[in-house]
Enzyme design. Structure first.
Site, PDB file in Angstrom:
ATOM      1  N   SER A 192       1.214   0.394  13.384  1.00  0.00           N
ATOM      2  CA  SER A 192       0.681   1.774  13.196  1.00  0.00           C
ATOM      3  C   SER A 192       1.698   2.784  13.414  1.00  0.00           C
ATOM      4  O   SER A 192       2.546   2.830  12.398  1.00  0.00           O
ATOM      5  CB  SER A 192      -0.251   2.143  14.198  1.00  0.00           C
ATOM      6  OG  SER A 192      -1.381   3.087  14.042  1.00  0.00           O
ATOM      7  N   ASP A 217      -9.741  -1.382   7.757  1.00  0.00           N
ATOM      8  CA  ASP A 217      -9.197  -0.572   8.659  1.00  0.00           C
ATOM      9  C   ASP A 217      -9.375   0.882   8.536  1.00  0.00           C
ATOM     10  O   ASP A 217      -9.416   1.540   7.403  1.00  0.00           O
ATOM     11  CB  ASP A 217      -7.446  -0.528   8.415  1.00  0.00           C
ATOM     12  CG  ASP A 217      -6.928   0.400   9.532  1.00  0.00           C
ATOM     13  OD1 ASP A 217      -7.356   1.458  10.264  1.00  0.00           O
ATOM     14  OD2 ASP A 217      -5.511  -0.090   9.718  1.00  0.00           O
ATOM     15  N   HIS A 227      -8.037  -2.187  12.638  1.00  0.00           N
ATOM     16  CA  HIS A 227      -6.786  -1.711  12.965  1.00  0.00           C
ATOM     17  C   HIS A 227      -6.432  -2.008  14.385  1.00  0.00           C
ATOM     18  O   HIS A 227      -5.250  -1.894  14.922  1.00  0.00           O
ATOM     19  CB  HIS A 227      -6.627  -0.072  12.947  1.00  0.00           C
ATOM     20  CG  HIS A 227      -5.301   0.627  13.158  1.00  0.00           C
ATOM     21  ND1 HIS A 227      -4.590   0.645  12.173  1.00  0.00           N
ATOM     22  CD2 HIS A 227      -4.836   1.319  14.183  1.00  0.00           C
ATOM     23  CE1 HIS A 227      -3.485   1.254  12.418  1.00  0.00           C
ATOM     24  NE2 HIS A 227      -3.623   1.729  13.760  1.00  0.00           N
TER      25      HIS A 227
END
Length: 288
Positions: free
Chosen positions: A153, A230, A265
């Site tokens: 991320s 995600d 995620h």
């Protein structure tokens, strides 16, 4: 620079050791904590091993990755030293540092801040690419010139920009669900405005997609991994498609893109594919 480390914890793990250290960072002007996994070869034979750096995402500390990703058996199998820093300076008492999850504490974005009051401490880019590399080289049996970087991320963004801005520093690069085009997403725009300033021209050097489009150095392969379910992909915070399009137009950049059906995620997603990433890095970092 102070190369002295204080050992906070050490636990035997897959015949290696998962350690946590604290040190005084001159780059960030504060105490910083980071994880180090030492594989069996580094402990038993004191052999030099390649080193792999992992950069974590928003709200994380050094703890999330070492407790949730399950990387250790794979690093042990390949005799990789794995180092993972925190995500921001800590304990620096800047007004507003704890007001939001996506700016300030736990959200250093791996840039060197130019705006007051952040610029005194928030220099995570220089910390990761210079000071932490030097500290690791001074304290652990790392194989010279065998260094990889990956992240998740915000940390995927960090891994990509650290590699793209320093051709030759890392021999392998991968990213889980990276913030691939921060100048075009809400998270990135907030962070870049706060740390770098309102002038968008100053943002480009901190954006992997922009860096890829202008990259003209040593050929670089980027392994990008993305969960197809995600919610931040859907919300257009990640924008891997923009990075892939930029890479398609640049012969100096090769990409591997894996989209994982049904994955989100979270660290459940990372844990599902961490072995594939460690194997990828190990192959590229193997001593020739």
């Amino acid at each position: 620079q102070n190369m002295t480390l204080e050992l906070i914890s050490s636990s035997k793990c897959y015949e290696g050791e998962q350690r946590v250290y604290r040190h005084r960072s001159s780059t960030l002007d504060c105490q910083m904590t980071f994880g180090v996994f030492l594989p069996p070869a580094a402990l038993e034979e004191k052999s030099q091993c390649p080193v792999l750096f992992f950069l974590s995402g928003l709200t994380c500390s050094h703890e999330n990755f070492i407790q949730k990703s399950g990387f250790q058996p794979h690093a042990a199998r390949h005799n990789l030293i794995v180092v993972n820093p925190d995500t921001s300076p800590r304990g620096v008492n800047i007004d507003g540092q704890d007001d939001a999850y996506d700016f300030g504490s736990g959200a250093g974005f791996y840039v060197d801040a130019k705006q007051e009051p952040w610029s005194k401490h928030y220099n995570m880019y220089s910390y990761v690419t210079q000071e932490l590399v030097d500290v690791v080289n001074a304290n652990f049996p790392v194989l010279p010139g065998r260094r990889g970087i990956f992240g998740h991320s915000m940390g995927g963004h960090g891994a990509l920009i650290c590699a793209l801005k320093n051709p030759g520093l890392y021999q392998s690069v991968s990213a889980f669900a990276p913030i691939a085009n921060p100048t075009e997403c809400p998270w990135g725009q907030k962070a870049l405005t706060g740390y770098i300033g309102p002038n968008r021209d100053d943002w480009a050097q901190w954006d992997a997609t922009q860096l890829v489009s202008h990259y003209e150095s040593t050929p670089q392969e980027l392994f990008i991994d993305q969960g197809a379910s995600d919610n931040f992909l859907v919300a257009k915070q990640l924008l891997p498609e923009n990075l892939l399009t930029a890479a398609d137009g640049n012969e100096h950049i090769q990409t591997i893109f894996k989209q994982r059906a049904g994955y989100d995620h979270s660290y459940f997603y990372i844990a599902s594919f961490i072995a594939e990433h460690i194997d990828y890095h190990a192959k590229l970092l193997a001593a020739t």
